[in-house]
Design a protein around this motif. Structure first.
Motif, short mmCIF file in Angstrom:
data_model
loop_
_atom_site.label_atom_id
_atom_site.label_comp_id
_atom_site.label_asym_id
_atom_site.label_seq_id
_atom_site.Cartn_x
_atom_site.Cartn_y
_atom_site.Cartn_z
N SER A 70 0.85 -1.20 0.00
CA SER A 70 0.00 0.00 0.00
C SER A 70 0.88 1.24 0.00
CB SER A 70 -0.92 0.00 1.22
OG SER A 70 -0.19 0.10 2.42
N LEU A 106 -0.94 -0.67 -4.50
CA LEU A 106 -2.23 -0.05 -4.19
C LEU A 106 -1.96 1.37 -3.72
CD1 LEU A 106 -5.30 -0.05 -3.69
CD2 LEU A 106 -4.83 -1.06 -1.43
N VAL A 140 -6.76 2.62 0.60
CA VAL A 140 -6.73 1.57 1.62
C VAL A 140 -7.88 1.73 2.62
CG1 VAL A 140 -5.24 2.73 3.31
CG2 VAL A 140 -5.11 0.25 3.04
N VAL A 152 -9.56 -2.35 -1.66
CA VAL A 152 -8.61 -3.31 -1.12
C VAL A 152 -8.91 -4.71 -1.63
CG1 VAL A 152 -7.79 -4.39 1.01
CG2 VAL A 152 -8.08 -1.91 0.91
N ASN A 207 2.19 -3.05 4.68
CA ASN A 207 1.33 -1.92 5.07
C ASN A 207 2.19 -0.68 5.24
OD1 ASN A 207 -1.57 -2.94 5.72
ND2 ASN A 207 -0.21 -4.50 6.57
N LEU A 247 -6.20 -4.39 4.99
CA LEU A 247 -5.34 -4.96 3.96
C LEU A 247 -4.76 -6.29 4.42
CD1 LEU A 247 -4.08 -4.57 1.18
CD2 LEU A 247 -2.13 -3.44 2.29
N THR A 260 -7.48 -8.97 4.37
CA THR A 260 -7.83 -9.34 2.99
C THR A 260 -6.76 -10.22 2.36
OG1 THR A 260 -9.06 -7.25 2.79
CG2 THR A 260 -8.50 -8.40 0.74
#
Length: 275
Positions: free
Chosen positions: A12, A36, A71, A77, A96, A128, A131
């Motif tokens: 992320s 992301l 995020v 996400v 992260n 995140l 997931t």
């Protein structure tokens, strides 16, 4: 030889700074990187976009999948994880890196500033991670890496900006808790934090401008330290709150001058928060 070749990382906030440095170091090994991030268009206040980051990753030897998203948004996400698995076949590492900082005191901090830190740092890193976990559990060496500090309860870190401290410490508490929760299932959870200021947009725009940048290290130190953690066995390396140069010293690195952003001597570098 330990390597990230062929491994898939979902990172992320990887369009610039530390997130991009981690992505580029993994790319040099031949890793697959799903980014992301929100920055799809150039912004004069920021460095690069998710697409320029993807180009740099490809040039470094990796494969890149840019996914524009936030995020804080569940659907974004979930889409990033889904597209990452569809493209690369799985997820081996969740990083992260996305974070928000606001150093206002309690009376001065507007609730939208509080919500931003809580939504990105605390909820976003949990979302995140949660997931990615079903895919991580299928990896042979799964890692979750939080860009968050050691849990230093010296009261000076709370006095001036308690909301920011609680938001960042929450990420480190995810590490401690999830490392124990998933220890028997072989997923590693670790945190990484810099010893000194690192030359990023946050340092330039929030923490001191050009003067602070001149006394900072380059983001590459975090990229090298992250790589050193992520190639370790997930069952043997979990539940740690690492500092970047400690990690590299354990790998035999003795010359840190290569990481200096400016001309400042090592002893004149600015110590980062919480260290």
């Amino acid at each position: 030889m330990r390597t990230l070749a062929g491994k898939t990382l979902l990172i992320s906030g990887a369009s610039r700074g530390v997130g991009l440095a981690i992505a580029l170091r993994a790319a040099r090994d031949g890793a697959n990187i799903c980014l992301l991030a929100k920055t799809a268009r150039p912004d004069p206040r920021l460095d690069g976009t998710i697409y320029t980051a993807a180009e740099a990753i490809a040039a470094a030897g990796g494969q890149a999948l840019p996914v524009v998203g936030d995020v804080r948004n569940d659907a974004d996400v979930q889409r990033a994880a889904r597209e990452c698995v569809e493209r690369f076949g799985g997820i081996d590492v969740c990083v992260n890196n996305a974070s928000a900082i606001n150093l206002a005191g309690t009376l001065e901090l507007e609730m939208k500033g509080y919500d931003l830190m809580a939504d990105i740092n605390v909820r976003g890193s949990f979302l995140l991670t949660k997931t990615c976990l079903p895919h991580l559990l299928e990896s042979s060496n799964p890692h979750v890496l939080m860009l968050s500090p050691p849990l230093n309860f010296d009261r000076r870190w709370f006095r001036e900006h308690v909301a920011n401290t609680v938001a960042k410490y929450s990420m480190s508490m995810w590490v401690i808790g999830m490392a124990e929760e998933f220890r028997d299932r072989g997923v590693a959870f670790n945190a990484l934090w810099p010893r000194t200021y690192v030359a990023t947009v946050a340092v330039r725009n929030v923490l001191g401008g050009d003067e602070a940048l001149a006394r900072s290290r380059r983001p590459e130190i975090m990229g090298d330290a992250a790589r050193a953690i992520l190639v370790r066995g997930s069952r043997e390396c979990t539940g740690n709150l690492f500092i970047d140069d400690d990690v590299l010293r354990s790998e035999g690195v003795t010359d840190f001058a290569q990481y200096r952003y400016g001309e400042a001597r090592e002893e004149d570098l600015l110590p980062d928060f919480f260290v």
